[in-house]
Design a protein around this motif. Structure first.
Motif, PDB file in Angstrom:
ATOM      1  N   THR A  36      55.225  34.304  34.720  1.00 10.76           N
ATOM      2  CA  THR A  36      55.248  33.572  33.707  1.00 10.76           C
ATOM      3  C   THR A  36      55.560  32.213  33.564  1.00 10.76           C
ATOM      4  N   SER A 101      44.893  33.128  36.684  1.00  5.55           N
ATOM      5  CA  SER A 101      45.639  32.691  35.634  1.00  5.55           C
ATOM      6  C   SER A 101      45.470  33.730  34.609  1.00  5.55           C
ATOM      7  N   TRP A 102      46.385  34.062  33.705  1.00  8.63           N
ATOM      8  CA  TRP A 102      46.559  34.855  32.585  1.00  8.63           C
ATOM      9  C   TRP A 102      47.120  34.304  31.489  1.00  8.63           C
ATOM     10  N   ALA A 103      46.427  34.710  30.129  1.00  9.25           N
ATOM     11  CA  ALA A 103      47.424  34.325  29.008  1.00  9.25           C
ATOM     12  C   ALA A 103      47.354  35.513  27.956  1.00  9.25           C
ATOM     13  N   TYR A 104      48.385  35.552  27.131  1.00  5.12           N
ATOM     14  CA  TYR A 104      48.713  36.473  26.123  1.00  5.12           C
ATOM     15  C   TYR A 104      48.904  35.560  24.760  1.00  5.12           C
ATOM     16  N   PRO A 105      47.835  35.213  24.236  1.00 10.13           N
ATOM     17  CA  PRO A 105      48.129  34.461  23.074  1.00 10.13           C
ATOM     18  C   PRO A 105      48.703  34.849  22.030  1.00 10.13           C
ATOM     19  N   ARG A 108      52.146  33.645  22.848  1.00 10.25           N
ATOM     20  CA  ARG A 108      52.000  32.205  23.221  1.00 10.25           C
ATOM     21  C   ARG A 108      52.591  32.074  24.819  1.00 10.25           C
ATOM     22  N   CYS A 109      52.022  33.183  25.636  1.00 10.89           N
ATOM     23  CA  CYS A 109      52.522  33.250  26.926  1.00 10.89           C
ATOM     24  C   CYS A 109      51.343  32.916  27.833  1.00 10.89           C
ATOM     25  N   THR A 110      51.668  32.262  28.879  1.00  6.56           N
ATOM     26  CA  THR A 110      50.600  31.975  30.068  1.00  6.56           C
ATOM     27  C   THR A 110      51.255  32.074  31.436  1.00  6.56           C
ATOM     28  N   ARG A 112      50.457  32.893  35.884  1.00 10.79           N
ATOM     29  CA  ARG A 112      49.427  32.930  37.201  1.00 10.79           C
ATOM     30  C   ARG A 112      49.782  34.181  37.815  1.00 10.79           C
TER      31      ARG A 112
END
Length: 118
Positions: A36, A101-105, A108-110, A112
């Motif tokens: 994260t 990359s990854w995102a968990y809107p 509000r997490c992003t 690699r």
């Protein structure tokens, strides 16, 4: 929340992949490391998966609501949905490694992810 994030990221990486001739290049065992970079999600974890015939497997987990695609050039596109939780990941596999990359809107997490063939 951190446990949910970790399980969701595991779901991202172990979801079924579409079968194709190009996918055969990715068959075998892989180690995934995710971190994260922004937000209060789980800071990082590692796991091993097995890819066979265009699908990834991790024993003991049932996954649903996931759309994955790996192009003939190794482009990775994942959309994981579990209830109200949505996580996306993009990246590329090439030869013995991969990254993206990854995102968990929702939280509000992003971050690699990196993959290495075992």
């Amino acid at each position: 929340m951190r446990l949910l994030t970790g399980l969701a990221l595991i779901g991202l990486i172990t979801a079924p992949l579409p079968a194709s001739a190009a996918q055969k290049d990715y068959n075998g065992r892989w180690r995934i490391t995710a971190t994260t970079e922004k937000g209060q999600c789980m800071k990082g974890f590692r796991l091993s998966i097995r890819i066979a015939q265009g699908k990834a497997f991790m024993i003991g987990h049932s996954l649903s609501g996931t759309k994955t695609a790996i192009s003939s050039r190794g482009q990775v596109s994942i959309h994981y949905v579990s209830g109200k939780d949505v996580i996306t990941a993009t990246g590329k596999l090439k030869g013995e490694a991969g990254a993206g990359s990854w995102a968990y809107p929702g939280f509000r997490c992003t971050g690699r992810w990196r993959a290495q063939r075992l």
